[in-house]
Design a protein around this motif. Structure first.
Motif, PDB file in Angstrom:
ATOM      1  N   LYS A  54       2.062   0.117  18.340  1.00 44.93           N
ATOM      2  CA  LYS A  54       1.125   1.248  18.298  1.00 44.93           C
ATOM      3  C   LYS A  54       0.946   1.750  16.871  1.00 44.93           C
ATOM      4  O   LYS A  54      -0.172   2.015  16.423  1.00 44.93           O
ATOM      5  CB  LYS A  54       1.618   2.382  19.191  1.00 44.93           C
ATOM      6  N   LEU A  55       2.067   1.874  16.148  1.00 44.67           N
ATOM      7  CA  LEU A  55       1.992   2.349  14.760  1.00 44.67           C
ATOM      8  C   LEU A  55       1.253   1.346  13.871  1.00 44.67           C
ATOM      9  O   LEU A  55       0.489   1.732  12.992  1.00 44.67           O
ATOM     10  CB  LEU A  55       3.397   2.609  14.206  1.00 44.67           C
ATOM     11  N   TYR A  56       1.462   0.060  14.119  1.00 40.90           N
ATOM     12  CA  TYR A  56       0.772  -0.973  13.358  1.00 40.90           C
ATOM     13  C   TYR A  56      -0.736  -0.869  13.577  1.00 40.90           C
ATOM     14  O   TYR A  56      -1.515  -0.902  12.622  1.00 40.90           O
ATOM     15  CB  TYR A  56       1.284  -2.355  13.781  1.00 40.90           C
ATOM     16  N   LEU A  57      -1.139  -0.722  14.842  1.00 40.74           N
ATOM     17  CA  LEU A  57      -2.572  -0.613  15.150  1.00 40.74           C
ATOM     18  C   LEU A  57      -3.162   0.662  14.550  1.00 40.74           C
ATOM     19  O   LEU A  57      -4.279   0.645  14.018  1.00 40.74           O
ATOM     20  CB  LEU A  57      -2.796  -0.647  16.661  1.00 40.74           C
ATOM     21  N   GLU A  58      -2.410   1.747  14.602  1.00 40.61           N
ATOM     22  CA  GLU A  58      -2.870   2.996  14.001  1.00 40.61           C
ATOM     23  C   GLU A  58      -3.014   2.831  12.489  1.00 40.61           C
ATOM     24  O   GLU A  58      -3.987   3.298  11.894  1.00 40.61           O
ATOM     25  CB  GLU A  58      -1.888   4.124  14.323  1.00 40.61           C
ATOM     26  N   ASN A  59      -2.051   2.158  11.881  1.00 39.21           N
ATOM     27  CA  ASN A  59      -2.113   1.874  10.444  1.00 39.21           C
ATOM     28  C   ASN A  59      -3.359   1.066  10.100  1.00 39.21           C
ATOM     29  O   ASN A  59      -4.028   1.334   9.095  1.00 39.21           O
ATOM     30  CB  ASN A  59      -0.879   1.099   9.997  1.00 39.21           C
ATOM     31  N   GLN A  60      -3.634   0.059  10.912  1.00 36.58           N
ATOM     32  CA  GLN A  60      -4.802  -0.780  10.659  1.00 36.58           C
ATOM     33  C   GLN A  60      -6.087   0.033  10.714  1.00 36.58           C
ATOM     34  O   GLN A  60      -6.974  -0.120   9.875  1.00 36.58           O
ATOM     35  CB  GLN A  60      -4.873  -1.941  11.657  1.00 36.58           C
ATOM     36  N   SER A  61      -6.188   0.920  11.696  1.00 38.28           N
ATOM     37  CA  SER A  61      -7.404   1.737  11.797  1.00 38.28           C
ATOM     38  C   SER A  61      -7.497   2.711  10.622  1.00 38.28           C
ATOM     39  O   SER A  61      -8.593   2.968  10.113  1.00 38.28           O
ATOM     40  CB  SER A  61      -7.465   2.478  13.130  1.00 38.28           C
ATOM     41  N   ILE A  62      -6.356   3.229  10.161  1.00 39.79           N
ATOM     42  CA  ILE A  62      -6.363   4.120   8.993  1.00 39.79           C
ATOM     43  C   ILE A  62      -6.793   3.351   7.749  1.00 39.79           C
ATOM     44  O   ILE A  62      -7.580   3.860   6.932  1.00 39.79           O
ATOM     45  CB  ILE A  62      -4.972   4.767   8.799  1.00 39.79           C
ATOM     46  N   ILE A  63      -6.303   2.130   7.611  1.00 38.86           N
ATOM     47  CA  ILE A  63      -6.682   1.295   6.462  1.00 38.86           C
ATOM     48  C   ILE A  63      -8.184   1.012   6.486  1.00 38.86           C
ATOM     49  O   ILE A  63      -8.861   1.097   5.452  1.00 38.86           O
ATOM     50  CB  ILE A  63      -5.860  -0.016   6.451  1.00 38.86           C
ATOM     51  N   GLU A  64      -8.717   0.693   7.672  1.00 43.61           N
ATOM     52  CA  GLU A  64     -10.162   0.443   7.789  1.00 43.61           C
ATOM     53  C   GLU A  64     -10.958   1.691   7.419  1.00 43.61           C
ATOM     54  O   GLU A  64     -11.954   1.618   6.691  1.00 43.61           O
ATOM     55  CB  GLU A  64     -10.507  -0.003   9.210  1.00 43.61           C
ATOM     56  N   GLU A  65     -10.538   2.833   7.943  1.00 42.08           N
ATOM     57  CA  GLU A  65     -11.214   4.097   7.631  1.00 42.08           C
ATOM     58  C   GLU A  65     -11.137   4.400   6.140  1.00 42.08           C
ATOM     59  O   GLU A  65     -12.100   4.860   5.533  1.00 42.08           O
ATOM     60  CB  GLU A  65     -10.581   5.234   8.440  1.00 42.08           C
ATOM     61  N   ASN A  66      -9.993   4.101   5.545  1.00 41.36           N
ATOM     62  CA  ASN A  66      -9.811   4.290   4.105  1.00 41.36           C
ATOM     63  C   ASN A  66     -10.804   3.447   3.309  1.00 41.36           C
ATOM     64  O   ASN A  66     -11.388   3.921   2.322  1.00 41.36           O
ATOM     65  CB  ASN A  66      -8.386   3.890   3.730  1.00 41.36           C
ATOM     66  N   GLU A  67     -10.965   2.198   3.722  1.00 35.23           N
ATOM     67  CA  GLU A  67     -11.919   1.311   3.037  1.00 35.23           C
ATOM     68  C   GLU A  67     -13.340   1.856   3.142  1.00 35.23           C
ATOM     69  O   GLU A  67     -14.093   1.848   2.164  1.00 35.23           O
ATOM     70  CB  GLU A  67     -11.847  -0.106   3.624  1.00 35.23           C
ATOM     71  N   LYS A  68     -13.709   2.329   4.329  1.00 32.60           N
ATOM     72  CA  LYS A  68     -15.046   2.909   4.515  1.00 32.60           C
ATOM     73  C   LYS A  68     -15.239   4.115   3.594  1.00 32.60           C
ATOM     74  O   LYS A  68     -16.288   4.261   2.954  1.00 32.60           O
ATOM     75  CB  LYS A  68     -15.255   3.342   5.967  1.00 32.60           C
ATOM     76  N   LEU A  69     -14.205   4.964   3.528  1.00 34.54           N
ATOM     77  CA  LEU A  69     -14.297   6.149   2.670  1.00 34.54           C
ATOM     78  C   LEU A  69     -14.354   5.778   1.184  1.00 34.54           C
ATOM     79  O   LEU A  69     -15.065   6.421   0.410  1.00 34.54           O
ATOM     80  CB  LEU A  69     -13.115   7.092   2.934  1.00 34.54           C
ATOM     81  N   ARG A  70     -13.616   4.729   0.811  1.00 33.21           N
ATOM     82  CA  ARG A  70     -13.678   4.258  -0.591  1.00 33.21           C
ATOM     83  C   ARG A  70     -15.088   3.792  -0.944  1.00 33.21           C
ATOM     84  O   ARG A  70     -15.606   4.097  -2.022  1.00 33.21           O
ATOM     85  CB  ARG A  70     -12.696   3.117  -0.815  1.00 33.21           C
ATOM     86  N   LYS A  71     -15.691   3.024  -0.035  1.00 32.26           N
ATOM     87  CA  LYS A  71     -17.052   2.540  -0.279  1.00 32.26           C
ATOM     88  C   LYS A  71     -18.026   3.713  -0.384  1.00 32.26           C
ATOM     89  O   LYS A  71     -18.890   3.734  -1.262  1.00 32.26           O
ATOM     90  CB  LYS A  71     -17.488   1.584   0.833  1.00 32.26           C
TER      91      LYS A  71
END
Length: 109
Positions: A54-71
């Protein structure tokens, strides 16, 4: 006189019999404890693995959201630089600080 040498004055003494019974009970309780502890450890391991997933999947979604925000931040920075460039062309006599100040004042109104 005694004919049988294996004779004991207390062949079935209650404390000896109960002592053996207690030992067997204690031994079986230890076995049950070990089994239940093993099951508990297995359950804990499964729970930890599930929590890790669960934490891994949550981390992955946070990383994806982070990339979107960086762009998005990168696009906003480019837009900001383009606007600064436009204002500097319109007002060449103002320095960068004054241009920034002017932009901020115009955004408030």
């Amino acid at each position: 006189m005694c004919k049988n040498m294996d004779w004991s004055p207390f062949p079935y003494h209650p404390t000896i019999a109960s002592s053996k019974r207690r030992h067997r009970l204690k031994h079986s309780k230890v076995q049950i404890y070990r089994l239940s502890r093993k099951r508990w450890e297995e359950n804990m391991k499964k729970d930890m693995e599930l929590m890790n997933l669960k934490l891994y999947l949550e981390n992955q979604s946070i990383i994806e959201e982070n990339e979107k925000l960086r762009k998005k931040a990168s696009l906003l920075q480019q837009e900001n630089l383009a606007l600064m460039s436009e204002y500097q062309k319109k007002f060449p006599y103002l320095d960068r600080f004054s241009t920034t100040l002017l932009l901020l004042l115009q955004q408030k109104h």
